[in-house]
Motif scaffolding. Structure first.
Motif, PDB file in Angstrom:
ATOM      1  N   MET A  79       2.724  40.930  43.092  1.00  0.00           N
ATOM      2  CA  MET A  79       1.932  39.842  43.660  1.00  0.00           C
ATOM      3  C   MET A  79       0.510  40.321  43.921  1.00  0.00           C
ATOM      4  O   MET A  79       0.299  41.356  44.544  1.00  0.00           O
ATOM      5  CB  MET A  79       2.565  39.356  44.969  1.00  0.00           C
ATOM      6  N   ARG A  80      -0.474  39.562  43.440  1.00  0.00           N
ATOM      7  CA  ARG A  80      -1.871  39.908  43.696  1.00  0.00           C
ATOM      8  C   ARG A  80      -2.224  39.563  45.136  1.00  0.00           C
ATOM      9  O   ARG A  80      -1.844  38.506  45.644  1.00  0.00           O
ATOM     10  CB  ARG A  80      -2.801  39.136  42.774  1.00  0.00           C
ATOM     11  N   SER A  81      -2.962  40.447  45.769  1.00  0.00           N
ATOM     12  CA  SER A  81      -3.376  40.153  47.145  1.00  0.00           C
ATOM     13  C   SER A  81      -4.562  41.014  47.519  1.00  0.00           C
ATOM     14  O   SER A  81      -4.593  42.213  47.221  1.00  0.00           O
ATOM     15  CB  SER A  81      -2.223  40.420  48.124  1.00  0.00           C
ATOM     16  N   VAL A  82      -5.548  40.389  48.144  1.00  0.00           N
ATOM     17  CA  VAL A  82      -6.672  41.155  48.678  1.00  0.00           C
ATOM     18  C   VAL A  82      -6.438  41.495  50.144  1.00  0.00           C
ATOM     19  O   VAL A  82      -7.216  42.218  50.749  1.00  0.00           O
ATOM     20  CB  VAL A  82      -8.003  40.389  48.517  1.00  0.00           C
ATOM     21  N   ARG A  83      -5.366  40.959  50.704  1.00  0.00           N
ATOM     22  CA  ARG A  83      -4.975  41.313  52.065  1.00  0.00           C
ATOM     23  C   ARG A  83      -3.496  41.027  52.239  1.00  0.00           C
ATOM     24  O   ARG A  83      -3.004  39.962  51.864  1.00  0.00           O
ATOM     25  CB  ARG A  83      -5.791  40.542  53.079  1.00  0.00           C
ATOM     26  N   THR A  84      -2.770  41.992  52.799  1.00  0.00           N
ATOM     27  CA  THR A  84      -1.350  41.826  53.068  1.00  0.00           C
ATOM     28  C   THR A  84      -1.090  42.257  54.504  1.00  0.00           C
ATOM     29  O   THR A  84      -1.411  43.386  54.894  1.00  0.00           O
ATOM     30  CB  THR A  84      -0.488  42.670  52.119  1.00  0.00           C
ATOM     31  N   LEU A  85      -0.502  41.359  55.284  1.00  0.00           N
ATOM     32  CA  LEU A  85      -0.224  41.625  56.692  1.00  0.00           C
ATOM     33  C   LEU A  85       1.281  41.530  56.930  1.00  0.00           C
ATOM     34  O   LEU A  85       1.922  40.560  56.507  1.00  0.00           O
ATOM     35  CB  LEU A  85      -0.935  40.614  57.593  1.00  0.00           C
ATOM     36  N   SER A  86       1.828  42.520  57.609  1.00  0.00           N
ATOM     37  CA  SER A  86       3.235  42.490  58.003  1.00  0.00           C
ATOM     38  C   SER A  86       3.322  41.935  59.415  1.00  0.00           C
ATOM     39  O   SER A  86       2.693  42.470  60.339  1.00  0.00           O
ATOM     40  CB  SER A  86       3.844  43.886  57.949  1.00  0.00           C
ATOM     41  N   ILE A  87       4.107  40.870  59.570  1.00  0.00           N
ATOM     42  CA  ILE A  87       4.138  40.129  60.832  1.00  0.00           C
ATOM     43  C   ILE A  87       5.574  39.889  61.261  1.00  0.00           C
ATOM     44  O   ILE A  87       6.436  39.558  60.448  1.00  0.00           O
ATOM     45  CB  ILE A  87       3.396  38.782  60.691  1.00  0.00           C
ATOM     46  N   VAL A  88       5.819  40.039  62.567  1.00  0.00           N
ATOM     47  CA  VAL A  88       7.093  39.660  63.166  1.00  0.00           C
ATOM     48  C   VAL A  88       6.864  38.374  63.948  1.00  0.00           C
ATOM     49  O   VAL A  88       6.026  38.319  64.849  1.00  0.00           O
ATOM     50  CB  VAL A  88       7.637  40.756  64.097  1.00  0.00           C
ATOM     51  N   GLY A  89       7.579  37.311  63.563  1.00  0.00           N
ATOM     52  CA  GLY A  89       7.470  36.048  64.275  1.00  0.00           C
ATOM     53  C   GLY A  89       8.196  36.121  65.613  1.00  0.00           C
ATOM     54  O   GLY A  89       9.262  36.723  65.724  1.00  0.00           O
ATOM     55  N   CYS A  90       7.616  35.500  66.638  1.00  0.00           N
ATOM     56  CA  CYS A  90       8.204  35.567  67.968  1.00  0.00           C
ATOM     57  C   CYS A  90       7.719  34.385  68.801  1.00  0.00           C
ATOM     58  O   CYS A  90       6.626  33.852  68.566  1.00  0.00           O
ATOM     59  CB  CYS A  90       7.803  36.889  68.642  1.00  0.00           C
ATOM     60  N   HIS A  91       8.526  33.965  69.779  1.00  0.00           N
ATOM     61  CA  HIS A  91       8.044  33.003  70.764  1.00  0.00           C
ATOM     62  C   HIS A  91       8.552  33.389  72.143  1.00  0.00           C
ATOM     63  O   HIS A  91       9.632  33.968  72.287  1.00  0.00           O
ATOM     64  CB  HIS A  91       8.450  31.561  70.420  1.00  0.00           C
ATOM     65  N   ILE A 134       2.247  43.832  62.794  1.00  0.00           N
ATOM     66  CA  ILE A 134       2.663  45.224  62.978  1.00  0.00           C
ATOM     67  C   ILE A 134       2.148  46.139  61.868  1.00  0.00           C
ATOM     68  O   ILE A 134       2.317  47.354  61.946  1.00  0.00           O
ATOM     69  CB  ILE A 134       4.194  45.332  63.080  1.00  0.00           C
ATOM     70  N   GLY A 135       1.515  45.577  60.836  1.00  0.00           N
ATOM     71  CA  GLY A 135       1.003  46.409  59.753  1.00  0.00           C
ATOM     72  C   GLY A 135       0.005  45.666  58.889  1.00  0.00           C
ATOM     73  O   GLY A 135       0.026  44.437  58.803  1.00  0.00           O
ATOM     74  N   GLY A 136      -0.895  46.439  58.277  1.00  0.00           N
ATOM     75  CA  GLY A 136      -1.877  45.865  57.365  1.00  0.00           C
ATOM     76  C   GLY A 136      -3.283  45.826  57.895  1.00  0.00           C
ATOM     77  O   GLY A 136      -4.205  45.394  57.192  1.00  0.00           O
ATOM     78  N   VAL A 137      -3.480  46.280  59.149  1.00  0.00           N
ATOM     79  CA  VAL A 137      -4.817  46.283  59.746  1.00  0.00           C
ATOM     80  C   VAL A 137      -5.090  47.676  60.309  1.00  0.00           C
ATOM     81  O   VAL A 137      -4.308  48.194  61.113  1.00  0.00           O
ATOM     82  CB  VAL A 137      -4.936  45.241  60.881  1.00  0.00           C
TER      83      VAL A 137
END
Length: 346
Positions: free
Chosen positions: A1-13, A23-26
């Motif tokens: 997959m092409r991407s200029v930015r990839t962020l790993s995220i945990v959804g929560c409420h 949690i990752g990518g920054v």
């Protein structure tokens, strides 16, 4: 997959309010304090906030938290709070989400039955106590930053409404606090559009007429959020009340709002309506609840301040990667008027 930015995220409420956690990518950014890092993203790299919160990836009723290395040596982790219109110095629901994600994903080791950790925020160091069982954070309590009243019963002229009495207090963000009965409404979903519209108008009027300044960080100035409250009620061994917080650009906090609860505790204490150690249960517009108390008092500059502790629950909802295709025409996302409330000019 092409991407200029990839962020790993945990959804929560937390008690209904979305507070996803990156949690990752920054990479980390320069700054002696978390507030310095907040300013860096605000002025130099705001694209991350817009990417994850604007459509098509985000929506109006959500926040995202960005994990970063802490600046305070006493902290176990640092994080910044990304909201639709601002970088909040502190947020209770987002603190509960972030602590839950840190422990339930193993980024910080969970210890049962109690895990204690410190989180570095742009408003200061926040202590967290998590009640844990079977790999789950059952409850998260945080010792918030000192909260205090800037002014009580300020007369604010609101076009079309007349003079409204407003309290202004700090709970980790600068709040305007208004009694629902003073605007002829109740904190109920059937009054949702009116509460949002009137709340946004009052907020803008306060911003034009009164500017609180934090004595320890003069860069933190001006009301950015508004709480509409119902009266305090007596319960068996505790006091309770309902509120809804109007978050810009015009929507409700789904949780009871931790910093708003802290600001309200400061107001209630200043009015002699709640004492140190007395239990206060604050409810949201969807009837979720934070259990709170004042654990002590202190001074912040010239202000008498309270030390609030707020306790609530959070649940992980997803694990996802957010990507940006290099040909996506909306690298900063977009907003549409059917979901993103735009207040009528007063």
């Amino acid at each position: 997959m092409r991407s200029v930015r990839t962020l790993s995220i945990v959804g929560c409420h937390a008690e209904g309010e979305v507070g996803d956690v990156i949690i990752g990518g920054v990479l980390d950014v320069p700054g002696k304090t978390m507030y310095d890092k907040l300013v860096h993203f605000q002025t130099k790299d705001d694209q991350i906030r817009q990417l994850v919160l604007n459509e098509p990836r985000g929506r109006a009723s959500m926040n995202t938290n960005l994990l970063l290395p802490p600046c305070n040596p006493l902290a176990d982790a640092g994080f910044l709070i990304l909201e639709s219109e601002e970088y909040a110095p502190m947020s209770g629901s987002n603190t509960i989400c972030t602590a839950t994600v840190l422990l339930e994903t193993g980024i910080i080791p969970m210890k049962e039955p109690i895990t204690r950790l410190n989180l570095d925020t742009a408003a200061g160091l926040v202590g967290v106590t998590a009640e844990c069982s079977g790999g789950k954070c059952k409850y998260v309590a945080f010792d918030n930053v000192p909260s205090f009243v800037s002014a009580l019963d300020i007369p604010i002229e609101v076009p079309g409404l007349g003079t409204i009495s407003v309290d202004v207090a700090w709970g980790g963000m600068w709040y305007a606090i208004v009694d629902a009965s003073s605007i002829g409404l109740k904190v109920e979903n059937q009054y949702g559009p009116q509460l949002v519209e009137v709340g946004q108008r009052i907020k803008r009027a306060v911003q034009a007429q009164y500017t609180p300044i934090h004595p320890e960080n003069p860069s933190i100035r001006g009301v950015s959020i508004l709480s509409i409250t119902e009266p305090l009620e007596e319960g068996p061994g505790y006091k309770t009340a309902k509120n809804t917080v109007v978050v810009s650009p015009g929507r409700f906090d789904r949780s009871p709002c931790g910093t708003g609860t802290s600001a309200r505790l400061a107001v209630l204490h200043a009015r002699g309506q709640i004492k140190e150690g007395e239990m206060f249960r604050h409810r949201s517009i969807i009837d979720t609840e934070f259990e709170t108390h004042i654990r002590g008092t202190t001074k912040v500059g010239k202000y008498d301040a309270v030390l609030p502790t707020v306790k609530g629950r959070a649940w992980i909802t997803s694990y996802k990667q957010v990507v940006l295709d290099p040909e996506d025409p909306y690298p900063n996302g977009f907003r549409v008027g059917d979901q993103w409330h735009v207040s009528i000019d007063p």
